[in-house]
Design an enzyme around this catalytic site. Structure first.
Site, PDB file in Angstrom:
ATOM      1  N   ASP A   1      14.294   3.730   8.757  1.00  0.00           N
ATOM      2  CA  ASP A   1      13.745   2.684   9.616  1.00  0.00           C
ATOM      3  C   ASP A   1      12.901   3.403  10.652  1.00  0.00           C
ATOM      4  OD1 ASP A   1      13.234   0.876  11.667  1.00  0.00           O
ATOM      5  OD2 ASP A   1      15.166  -0.140  11.456  1.00  0.00           O
TER       6      ASP A   1
ATOM      7  N   ILE B   1      -6.412  -6.415   2.059  1.00  0.00           N
ATOM      8  CA  ILE B   1      -6.005  -5.759   0.813  1.00  0.00           C
ATOM      9  C   ILE B   1      -4.898  -6.600   0.182  1.00  0.00           C
ATOM     10  CG2 ILE B   1      -5.137  -3.600  -0.195  1.00  0.00           C
ATOM     11  CD1 ILE B   1      -7.833  -3.253   1.342  1.00  0.00           C
TER      12      ILE B   1
ATOM     13  N   LYS C   1      -2.698  -2.261  16.489  1.00  0.00           N
ATOM     14  CA  LYS C   1      -3.565  -1.436  15.639  1.00  0.00           C
ATOM     15  C   LYS C   1      -4.593  -0.672  16.478  1.00  0.00           C
ATOM     16  CE  LYS C   1      -1.533  -2.196  11.750  1.00  0.00           C
ATOM     17  NZ  LYS C   1      -0.869  -1.101  11.020  1.00  0.00           N
TER      18      LYS C   1
ATOM     19  N   MET D   1       0.818  -1.223   0.000  1.00  0.00           N
ATOM     20  CA  MET D   1       0.000   0.000   0.000  1.00  0.00           C
ATOM     21  C   MET D   1       0.846   1.264   0.000  1.00  0.00           C
ATOM     22  SD  MET D   1      -3.400  -0.683   2.220  1.00  0.00           S
ATOM     23  CE  MET D   1      -3.020  -2.081   3.237  1.00  0.00           C
TER      24      MET D   1
ATOM     25  N   ASP E   1      11.530   4.136   3.383  1.00  0.00           N
ATOM     26  CA  ASP E   1      11.414   2.717   3.752  1.00  0.00           C
ATOM     27  C   ASP E   1      12.775   2.267   4.244  1.00  0.00           C
ATOM     28  OD1 ASP E   1      10.988  -0.301   3.587  1.00  0.00           O
ATOM     29  OD2 ASP E   1       9.147   0.371   2.619  1.00  0.00           O
TER      30      ASP E   1
ATOM     31  N   ASN F   1       2.544   4.511   7.467  1.00  0.00           N
ATOM     32  CA  ASN F   1       2.027   3.300   6.819  1.00  0.00           C
ATOM     33  C   ASN F   1       2.837   2.045   7.144  1.00  0.00           C
ATOM     34  OD1 ASN F   1       0.801   1.718   4.362  1.00  0.00           O
ATOM     35  ND2 ASN F   1       3.012   1.768   3.982  1.00  0.00           N
TER      36      ASN F   1
ATOM     37  N   TYR G   1      -1.102  -8.320  16.961  1.00  0.00           N
ATOM     38  CA  TYR G   1      -1.265  -7.332  15.880  1.00  0.00           C
ATOM     39  C   TYR G   1      -2.439  -6.399  16.199  1.00  0.00           C
ATOM     40  CZ  TYR G   1      -2.029  -5.657  11.033  1.00  0.00           C
ATOM     41  OH  TYR G   1      -2.199  -4.893   9.888  1.00  0.00           O
TER      42      TYR G   1
ATOM     43  N   THR H   1      -1.674  -7.299  -1.008  1.00  0.00           N
ATOM     44  CA  THR H   1      -0.297  -6.774  -0.936  1.00  0.00           C
ATOM     45  C   THR H   1       0.618  -7.944  -0.570  1.00  0.00           C
ATOM     46  OG1 THR H   1      -0.227  -6.352   1.439  1.00  0.00           O
ATOM     47  CG2 THR H   1      -1.188  -4.597   0.078  1.00  0.00           C
TER      48      THR H   1
ATOM     49  N   THR I   1      -0.349  -9.884   2.589  1.00  0.00           N
ATOM     50  CA  THR I   1      -1.467 -10.833   2.606  1.00  0.00           C
ATOM     51  C   THR I   1      -1.307 -11.938   1.556  1.00  0.00           C
ATOM     52  OG1 THR I   1      -2.663  -9.347   1.146  1.00  0.00           O
ATOM     53  CG2 THR I   1      -3.140  -9.161   3.497  1.00  0.00           C
TER      54      THR I   1
HETATM   55  N1  LIG Z   1      -2.606  -5.667   3.528  1.00  0.00           N
HETATM   56  C1  LIG Z   1      -3.644  -5.652   4.366  1.00  0.00           C
HETATM   57  O1  LIG Z   1      -4.615  -6.430   4.232  1.00  0.00           O
HETATM   58  C2  LIG Z   1      -3.701  -4.666   5.496  1.00  0.00           C
HETATM   59  C3  LIG Z   1      -4.931  -4.481   6.149  1.00  0.00           C
HETATM   60  C4  LIG Z   1      -5.015  -3.549   7.172  1.00  0.00           C
HETATM   61  C5  LIG Z   1      -3.916  -2.788   7.508  1.00  0.00           C
HETATM   62  N2  LIG Z   1      -2.736  -2.977   6.872  1.00  0.00           N
HETATM   63  C6  LIG Z   1      -1.606  -2.118   7.254  1.00  0.00           C
HETATM   64  O2  LIG Z   1      -1.256  -1.328   6.136  1.00  0.00           O
HETATM   65  C7  LIG Z   1       0.124  -1.006   6.190  1.00  0.00           C
HETATM   66  C8  LIG Z   1       0.804  -1.422   4.894  1.00  0.00           C
HETATM   67  O3  LIG Z   1       0.615  -2.819   4.745  1.00  0.00           O
HETATM   68  P1  LIG Z   1       0.957  -3.627   3.408  1.00  0.00           P
HETATM   69  O4  LIG Z   1      -0.057  -4.669   3.285  1.00  0.00           O
HETATM   70  O5  LIG Z   1       1.216  -2.691   2.293  1.00  0.00           O
HETATM   71  O6  LIG Z   1       2.326  -4.325   3.887  1.00  0.00           O
HETATM   72  P2  LIG Z   1       3.626  -4.770   3.060  1.00  0.00           P
HETATM   73  O7  LIG Z   1       4.272  -5.816   3.884  1.00  0.00           O
HETATM   74  O8  LIG Z   1       3.239  -5.087   1.682  1.00  0.00           O
HETATM   75  O9  LIG Z   1       4.513  -3.429   3.064  1.00  0.00           O
HETATM   76  C9  LIG Z   1       4.966  -2.896   4.283  1.00  0.00           C
HETATM   77  C10 LIG Z   1       6.126  -1.959   4.008  1.00  0.00           C
HETATM   78  O10 LIG Z   1       6.608  -1.494   5.293  1.00  0.00           O
HETATM   79  C11 LIG Z   1       8.027  -1.541   5.268  1.00  0.00           C
HETATM   80  N3  LIG Z   1       8.575  -1.643   6.628  1.00  0.00           N
HETATM   81  C12 LIG Z   1       8.467  -2.669   7.504  1.00  0.00           C
HETATM   82  N4  LIG Z   1       9.167  -2.398   8.616  1.00  0.00           N
HETATM   83  C13 LIG Z   1       9.711  -1.160   8.454  1.00  0.00           C
HETATM   84  C14 LIG Z   1      10.533  -0.332   9.251  1.00  0.00           C
HETATM   85  N5  LIG Z   1      10.985  -0.723  10.465  1.00  0.00           N
HETATM   86  N6  LIG Z   1      10.879   0.890   8.779  1.00  0.00           N
HETATM   87  C15 LIG Z   1      10.462   1.285   7.558  1.00  0.00           C
HETATM   88  N7  LIG Z   1       9.708   0.536   6.741  1.00  0.00           N
HETATM   89  C16 LIG Z   1       9.330  -0.668   7.188  1.00  0.00           C
HETATM   90  C17 LIG Z   1       8.368  -2.759   4.403  1.00  0.00           C
HETATM   91  O11 LIG Z   1       9.702  -2.706   3.915  1.00  0.00           O
HETATM   92  C18 LIG Z   1       7.314  -2.644   3.314  1.00  0.00           C
HETATM   93  O12 LIG Z   1       7.768  -1.853   2.238  1.00  0.00           O
HETATM   94  C19 LIG Z   1       0.679  -1.733   7.430  1.00  0.00           C
HETATM   95  O13 LIG Z   1       0.687  -0.825   8.519  1.00  0.00           O
HETATM   96  C20 LIG Z   1      -0.351  -2.829   7.662  1.00  0.00           C
HETATM   97  O14 LIG Z   1      -0.367  -3.245   9.009  1.00  0.00           O
HETATM   98  C21 LIG Z   1      -2.591  -3.903   5.872  1.00  0.00           C
END
Ligand SMILES: NC(=O)c1ccc[n+]([C@@H]2O[C@H](COP(=O)([O-])OP(=O)(O)OC[C@H]3O[C@@H](n4cnc5c(N)ncnc54)[C@H](O)[C@@H]3O)[C@@H](O)[C@H]2O)c1
Length: 250
Positions: free
Chosen positions: A62, A188, A159, A18, A37, A89, A155, A190, A193
């Site tokens: 980070d 979502i 959240k 996302m 990132d 994010n 988790y 990604t 998931t």
């Molecule tokens: N995918 C879903 O279904 C879903 C649903 C609800 C909420 N979320 C939330 O949405 C956000 C994005 O999720 P996503 O599905 O795109 O995840 P993803 O795993 O595809 O991407 C997460 C990104 O965060 C980066 N990251 C992780 N640890 C880090 C750190 N210490 N410093 C900097 N960057 C870091 C990773 O390198 C990656 O690019 C997250 O907070 C997740 O909890 C996701």
């Protein structure tokens, strides 16, 4: 269509999923996007945005490092003069029943999901206050409302913390014209998931309990985040925007 012309927006976790989608959409809508990132692949996202005619820059960050946050905000102000929007994010998911969650799991979840969001707010708020406005979007989840599948306890705890941290920031910074809202995506598509989508029974279970009968696409969340960052959301702060295909309505 939500426009973000002239805004400088910092996105954490922008290398994939996302965060990548948010970064690309914001740039399409006229923002200068600071993709951050800890994964250097984020540089390719900024390059792709530039190749498509947008404004974007990558910075390694980070989110668990206060030193890196301080340096990143100093860089953004020195280079771009302001930060109008922050999207906290970056996040991780570890799914286990409580007795199997190690202290390392718990610490990693809280460090990245909660401490990372807190540090982002802590270091960007003073810069926004200096310029007299700003909008922060903290990415929570439907797991900030409910335990949406098995093994989500730790988790969910992170959240839920993000959901309430958001309201505290919103109340404290409303007098300074800084808004802070949370976004609550359902499932979502990604890298996070991918395991659910690869497993037909898990995928079917998630689709079956979602009113719209499908998993969401990153861009459907990016549109909601863009709205909260935009001036169109001028009277919204401390609110929870749910983007879950009706999962929590069932
Ligand atoms: N995918 C879903 O279904 C879903 C649903 C609800 C909420 N979320 C939330 O949405 C956000 C994005 O999720 P996503 O599905 O795109 O995840 P993803 O795993 O595809 O991407 C997460 C990104 O965060 C980066 N990251 C992780 N640890 C880090 C750190 N210490 N410093 C900097 N960057 C870091 C990773 O390198 C990656 O690019 C997250 O907070 C997740 O909890 C996701």
């Amino acid at each position: 269509m939500t426009m973000l012309n002239g805004k400088v927006i910092l996105v954490t976790g922008g290398a994939k999923g996302m965060g990548e989608s948010h970064s690309k959409l914001f740039a399409e809508r006229g923002a200068t996007v600071l993709v951050t990132d800890f994964d250097p692949k984020g540089a390719a996202v900024a390059e792709a945005i530039k190749a498509a005619g947008g404004n974007s820059h990558f910075r390694a960050l980070d989110v668990t490092s206060e030193t890196q946050w301080r340096e990143c905000v100093d860089w953004a102000i020195a280079e771009f003069g302001r930060i109008d929007g922050l999207v906290n994010n970056a996040g991780i998911l570890i799914r286990k029943p409580v007795p199997e969650i190690t202290l390392d799991d718990w610490t990693a979840l809280f460090d990245i999901n909660v401490k990372g969001t807190f540090l982002g707010c802590k270091h960007v708020l003073p810069a926004m206050r200096d310029t007299g406005s700003g909008s922060i979007v903290n990415v929570s989840s439907i797991s900030g409302y409910v335990a949406n599948m098995e093994g989500m306890s730790a988790y969910c705890a992170t959240k839920g913390a993000i959901r309430l941290l958001t309201k505290g920031v919103a109340v404290d910074y409303a007098p300074y014209k800084i808004r802070c809202n949370s976004v609550h995506p359902g499932t979502i598509s990604t890298p996070m998931t991918a395991e659910f989508e690869a497993d037909p029974s898990k995928h079917q279970m998630l689709v079956g309990v979602t009113a719209m009968g499908r998993i969401g696409q990153p861009r459907e969340v990016s549109e909601a985040v863009a709205f909260l960052l935009s001036d169109a959301a001028s009277y919204m702060t401390g609110s929870e925007m749910t983007v879950d295909g009706g999962f929590t309505a069932v």
